[in-house]
Design an enzyme around this catalytic site. Sequence first.
Site, short mmCIF file in Angstrom:
data_model
loop_
_atom_site.label_atom_id
_atom_site.label_comp_id
_atom_site.label_asym_id
_atom_site.label_seq_id
_atom_site.Cartn_x
_atom_site.Cartn_y
_atom_site.Cartn_z
N LYS A 15 -20.90 -18.64 -0.18
CA LYS A 15 -22.35 -18.62 0.05
C LYS A 15 -23.11 -17.66 -0.84
O LYS A 15 -22.65 -16.56 -1.12
CB LYS A 15 -22.60 -18.19 1.51
CG LYS A 15 -22.11 -19.21 2.50
CD LYS A 15 -22.40 -18.75 3.89
CE LYS A 15 -22.12 -19.87 4.88
NZ LYS A 15 -22.30 -19.42 6.26
N GLY A 31 -14.17 -4.45 0.24
CA GLY A 31 -15.54 -3.99 0.47
C GLY A 31 -16.03 -3.05 -0.63
O GLY A 31 -17.15 -3.18 -1.13
N ARG A 79 0.83 -1.22 0.00
CA ARG A 79 0.00 0.00 0.00
C ARG A 79 0.86 1.27 0.00
O ARG A 79 0.47 2.28 -0.59
CB ARG A 79 -0.93 0.00 1.21
CG ARG A 79 -2.04 -0.99 1.04
CD ARG A 79 -3.08 -0.89 2.13
NE ARG A 79 -4.23 -1.68 1.71
CZ ARG A 79 -5.31 -1.85 2.43
NH1 ARG A 79 -5.42 -1.29 3.61
NH2 ARG A 79 -6.31 -2.57 1.98
N GLY A 100 -10.85 -10.23 -1.65
CA GLY A 100 -9.71 -10.83 -0.94
C GLY A 100 -9.31 -12.22 -1.43
O GLY A 100 -8.17 -12.45 -1.82
P1 AMP Z 1 -16.05 -15.88 -0.42
O1 AMP Z 1 -15.36 -15.21 0.73
O2 AMP Z 1 -17.53 -15.89 -0.33
O3 AMP Z 1 -15.53 -15.37 -1.76
O4 AMP Z 1 -15.68 -17.42 -0.33
C1 AMP Z 1 -14.39 -17.90 -0.53
C2 AMP Z 1 -14.27 -19.22 0.13
O5 AMP Z 1 -15.19 -20.12 -0.44
C3 AMP Z 1 -12.91 -19.84 -0.02
O6 AMP Z 1 -12.33 -19.94 1.25
C4 AMP Z 1 -13.19 -21.21 -0.62
O7 AMP Z 1 -12.43 -22.23 -0.03
C5 AMP Z 1 -14.65 -21.41 -0.30
N1 AMP Z 1 -15.28 -22.37 -1.22
C6 AMP Z 1 -15.31 -22.32 -2.55
N2 AMP Z 1 -15.94 -23.39 -3.07
C7 AMP Z 1 -16.32 -24.15 -2.02
C8 AMP Z 1 -17.03 -25.39 -1.90
N3 AMP Z 1 -17.46 -26.04 -2.98
N4 AMP Z 1 -17.25 -25.86 -0.67
C9 AMP Z 1 -16.82 -25.18 0.41
N5 AMP Z 1 -16.16 -24.02 0.37
C10 AMP Z 1 -15.91 -23.51 -0.84
#
Ligand code: AMP
Length: 402
Positions: free
Chosen positions: A202, A382, A41, A359
């Site tokens: 999710k 964010g 940064r 991230g």
């Molecule tokens: P996010 O912060 O929502 O972008 O989620 C990223 C996280 O989702 C990472 O740590 C991945 O390991 C997890 N992830 C991706 N695909 C899967 C999956 N099929 N099952 C469980 N975790 C997952």
Amino acid sequence: MSDLLSRMRGIEDADVAGKRVLMRADLNVPMKDGNVTDTTRLDRVVPAIRSLSERGAKVIILTHFGRPGGKKVPEMTLEPVAAKLAQQLGKPVRFIADCIGPVAEAGIAALKDGDIAMLENLRFYAGETGNDPEFTAQLAKNGDIYVSDAFSTSHRAHASTEGLAHLLPAYAGPLMMAEITALATALDNPKRPVAAIVGGAKVSSKITVLVNLTKKVDVLIIGGGMANTFMYAKGQAVGKSLCEPDYADTAKEIMATAKAEGCRIMIPEDVVVADEFKPNAKNAVYAADNVPEDGMILDAGPVSVETVEAELENCKTLIWNGPLGAFEMEPFGAATFAVAKKAAELTRAGKLITVGGGGDTVAALNIAGVSEDFTYISTAGGAFLEWMEGKELPGVMALAQG
Ligand code: AMP
């Protein structure tokens, strides 16, 4: 948003000689035992600071560090950050031990043209995050010009990210300009066809992103854990996989909106199914509609990867947030890394504009070794997501004239 850039003034257009330039940067750097552990940064703001100083400005850097909660917390002083910035710049940076009041005023009054200073942590005052008019006025009194070069904080309407822009002539710094140019190119006024990859854990955390994208992109490629919820919504069994049954209706609504908007949604046709959530867990590839009851989907399968790669061949723009699988664990990063490499190859060939952010996405693209090849990678977690959600960012809107 697409005319936003034309309504913003870059700092190169300002006459800064002899002026006190209050420059908001995001120098909330990682620290351990009072030492800066990553200078990324700092290095990114060096060219703008150097240029302003060479043009005769008195450069006064404003930033926050950590969450002191409106109180003076000695461990959260910016003194070591100022010292490290001086090292990276190869020029002295005067640390001023307050950001408003007599100490700040005296420190700033002593600056000569071309000098560089850093004020103490803005968040030592509650007025910063509260965007308090009195606090903002006290900051403004020490400057002639305001520059914001902190896109990553622009989703917050704080005194130094939003309020100041209304009290002083306001300009965008080069990092702010680069970020907005990249995001506007990818999302607001893209070369079509445009694809988005949205992955991650999710659906619930990215509903607004998904809904906004269905209105903006031609193809929405859904991967990662959230794809499981879409499969479940379509009546496919997902075994022990991460899934949010409560969001099945949301997934259905997103599919319906996409259809109405003429946006194609792609979810994996085949998946890598493991016995457990562990590195190197025993795994096999299954058709997405044939997942075993005791299995756990941890990545997209090879046929899905081929389909996505073929899709990208036909696209001119890609915007990417979120991994296609549990990429931190071997070998479940395979789909993410393969698609990242394909996107990088198409970018190098001048066929695809690629903008990625968030991230986990930055980490995944780094592991895939493609960070240098992407057109733009945003490290503004964010703010990047809120832009993808279609929200107006107060720190950006305040810089737009008229
Ligand atoms: P996010 O912060 O929502 O972008 O989620 C990223 C996280 O989702 C990472 O740590 C991945 O390991 C997890 N992830 C991706 N695909 C899967 C999956 N099929 N099952 C469980 N975790 C997952």
